[in-house]
Design a protein around this motif. Structure first.
Motif, PDB file in Angstrom:
ATOM      1  N   GLU A 190       0.822  -1.202   0.000  1.00 50.63           N
ATOM      2  CA  GLU A 190       0.000   0.000   0.000  1.00 50.63           C
ATOM      3  C   GLU A 190       0.864   1.263   0.000  1.00 50.63           C
ATOM      4  O   GLU A 190       0.519   2.255  -0.640  1.00 50.63           O
ATOM      5  CB  GLU A 190      -0.930  -0.010   1.216  1.00 50.63           C
ATOM      6  N   ALA A 191       1.973   1.228   0.691  1.00 48.72           N
ATOM      7  CA  ALA A 191       2.868   2.382   0.744  1.00 48.72           C
ATOM      8  C   ALA A 191       3.480   2.689  -0.616  1.00 48.72           C
ATOM      9  O   ALA A 191       3.873   3.834  -0.893  1.00 48.72           O
ATOM     10  CB  ALA A 191       3.971   2.139   1.776  1.00 48.72           C
ATOM     11  N   GLN A 192       3.547   1.673  -1.483  1.00 45.96           N
ATOM     12  CA  GLN A 192       4.155   1.843  -2.800  1.00 45.96           C
ATOM     13  C   GLN A 192       3.163   2.299  -3.866  1.00 45.96           C
ATOM     14  O   GLN A 192       3.552   2.604  -4.997  1.00 45.96           O
ATOM     15  CB  GLN A 192       4.800   0.523  -3.239  1.00 45.96           C
ATOM     16  N   ILE A 193       1.871   2.356  -3.534  1.00 48.48           N
ATOM     17  CA  ILE A 193       0.840   2.660  -4.527  1.00 48.48           C
ATOM     18  C   ILE A 193       1.063   3.990  -5.252  1.00 48.48           C
ATOM     19  O   ILE A 193       1.031   4.031  -6.490  1.00 48.48           O
ATOM     20  CB  ILE A 193      -0.571   2.610  -3.894  1.00 48.48           C
ATOM     21  N   PRO A 194       1.274   5.111  -4.553  1.00 50.02           N
ATOM     22  CA  PRO A 194       1.432   6.388  -5.275  1.00 50.02           C
ATOM     23  C   PRO A 194       2.544   6.362  -6.320  1.00 50.02           C
ATOM     24  O   PRO A 194       2.357   6.833  -7.452  1.00 50.02           O
ATOM     25  CB  PRO A 194       1.736   7.382  -4.146  1.00 50.02           C
ATOM     26  N   ASP A 195       3.705   5.805  -5.966  1.00 50.99           N
ATOM     27  CA  ASP A 195       4.817   5.730  -6.916  1.00 50.99           C
ATOM     28  C   ASP A 195       4.485   4.785  -8.064  1.00 50.99           C
ATOM     29  O   ASP A 195       4.849   5.042  -9.221  1.00 50.99           O
ATOM     30  CB  ASP A 195       6.089   5.263  -6.213  1.00 50.99           C
ATOM     31  N   LEU A 196       3.805   3.684  -7.761  1.00 55.06           N
ATOM     32  CA  LEU A 196       3.420   2.715  -8.784  1.00 55.06           C
ATOM     33  C   LEU A 196       2.488   3.347  -9.808  1.00 55.06           C
ATOM     34  O   LEU A 196       2.660   3.178 -11.021  1.00 55.06           O
ATOM     35  CB  LEU A 196       2.729   1.515  -8.123  1.00 55.06           C
ATOM     36  N   VAL A 197       1.515   4.095  -9.332  1.00 54.38           N
ATOM     37  CA  VAL A 197       0.538   4.734 -10.220  1.00 54.38           C
ATOM     38  C   VAL A 197       1.202   5.775 -11.116  1.00 54.38           C
ATOM     39  O   VAL A 197       0.888   5.882 -12.306  1.00 54.38           O
ATOM     40  CB  VAL A 197      -0.604   5.371  -9.394  1.00 54.38           C
ATOM     41  N   LYS A 198       2.133   6.543 -10.572  1.00 61.31           N
ATOM     42  CA  LYS A 198       2.809   7.574 -11.363  1.00 61.31           C
ATOM     43  C   LYS A 198       3.729   6.974 -12.421  1.00 61.31           C
ATOM     44  O   LYS A 198       3.946   7.561 -13.481  1.00 61.31           O
ATOM     45  CB  LYS A 198       3.620   8.486 -10.436  1.00 61.31           C
ATOM     46  N   ALA A 199       4.256   5.782 -12.138  1.00 64.60           N
ATOM     47  CA  ALA A 199       5.249   5.178 -13.025  1.00 64.60           C
ATOM     48  C   ALA A 199       4.645   4.332 -14.139  1.00 64.60           C
ATOM     49  O   ALA A 199       5.292   4.084 -15.152  1.00 64.60           O
ATOM     50  CB  ALA A 199       6.221   4.322 -12.211  1.00 64.60           C
ATOM     51  N   LYS A 200       3.405   3.881 -13.980  1.00 67.26           N
ATOM     52  CA  LYS A 200       2.826   2.935 -14.929  1.00 67.26           C
ATOM     53  C   LYS A 200       1.461   3.384 -15.418  1.00 67.26           C
ATOM     54  O   LYS A 200       0.801   4.199 -14.795  1.00 67.26           O
ATOM     55  CB  LYS A 200       2.697   1.545 -14.287  1.00 67.26           C
ATOM     56  N   SER A 201       1.030   2.807 -16.550  1.00 68.52           N
ATOM     57  CA  SER A 201      -0.328   3.036 -17.038  1.00 68.52           C
ATOM     58  C   SER A 201      -1.133   1.739 -16.988  1.00 68.52           C
ATOM     59  O   SER A 201      -2.290   1.700 -17.371  1.00 68.52           O
ATOM     60  CB  SER A 201      -0.310   3.559 -18.481  1.00 68.52           C
TER      61      SER A 201
END
Length: 230
Positions: free
Chosen positions: A9-20
């Motif tokens: 869950e802590a990685q979600i913001p970075d994951l969303v910004k990096a991928k489509s």
């Protein structure tokens, strides 16, 4: 080794910004998975400036995931009972036993059995500034009897704008999955989204449920692209 949900869950913001495109896979539904999916949806829609769709998309994603997980667990239940789910006699016998025996405790146990046998549900989010697709795949096929029932529910749901009205009119012959399909289509209609952008696609080895949400007129749906190829 799988990462704990708190770390994921802590990685979600970075994951969303990096991928489509983001993919989640699970063999059972629990509170942790629900919270993770809600976090993904909230961050994705915030990223593309469409936060007004959070509640609808979360409800739809959760409903499709639960339906897929239940379908997989039902198939494993039939295997464990020594019943052929494609045989009409075994099917009705198995459904009766499944309805009588199944519980929340068993759902957790059968989630573990599905995991051990490589049976899962995969949730995929594919998004851009023009629109979003959520695709839920369970890696077991739907049997013909249940596919016919699903198609009937989808067709009937087109005539309703209120889930309570649908339920009252169909309370004698609507099981959970059928009610879920109606809910999804009515939610889409009430948000001004074409309910034809909800599709269930069956294959010999898997079942795919797909919902698309256009954010503007530039969005080209997968459905439109498929129809253009015919």
């Amino acid at each position: 080794m799988a990462k704990p949900f708190v770390e994921l869950e802590a990685q979600i913001p970075d994951l969303v910004k990096a991928k489509s495109k983001i993919v989640v896979r699970s063999s059972r539904m629990n509170r942790q998975l629900e919270q993770y999916v809600l976090g993904l949806i909230t961050n994705i829609l915030s990223e593309v400036g469409q936060s007004q769709f959070v509640e609808m998309l979360y409800t739809i994603s959760k409903e499709l995931t639960i339906n897929g997980i239940k379908a997989n667990q039902k198939r494993v239940f039939f295997e464990d009972e020594g019943l052929d789910i494609t045989d009409e006699t075994d099917y009705f016998k198995g459904i009766k036993e499944y309805s009588k025996k199944f519980s929340e405790k068993m759902a957790d146990e059968y989630g573990k059995r599905c995991l051990a046998r490589g049976v899962y549900v995969q949730i995929k989010f594919h998004y851009c500034l023009d629109g979003l697709l959520v695709e839920v795949t369970n890696n077991t096929p739907v049997i013909k009897t249940e596919e016919v029932r699903m198609r009937e529910k989808m067709k009937k749901s087109m005539g309703y704008n209120d889930i309570a009205e649908f339920y009252m009119d169909n309370m004698d012959n609507t099981e959970g999955a059928g009610l879920g399909i109606a809910l999804i289509m009515i939610l889409l209609k009430n948000e001004g989204v074409d309910p034809n952008l909800f599709r269930i696609i069956t294959h010999a080895d898997r079942t795919v449920a797909r919902v698309e949400i256009p954010f503007n007129d530039n969005y080209v749906s997968f459905r439109s692209a498929e129809l253009a190829e015919i």
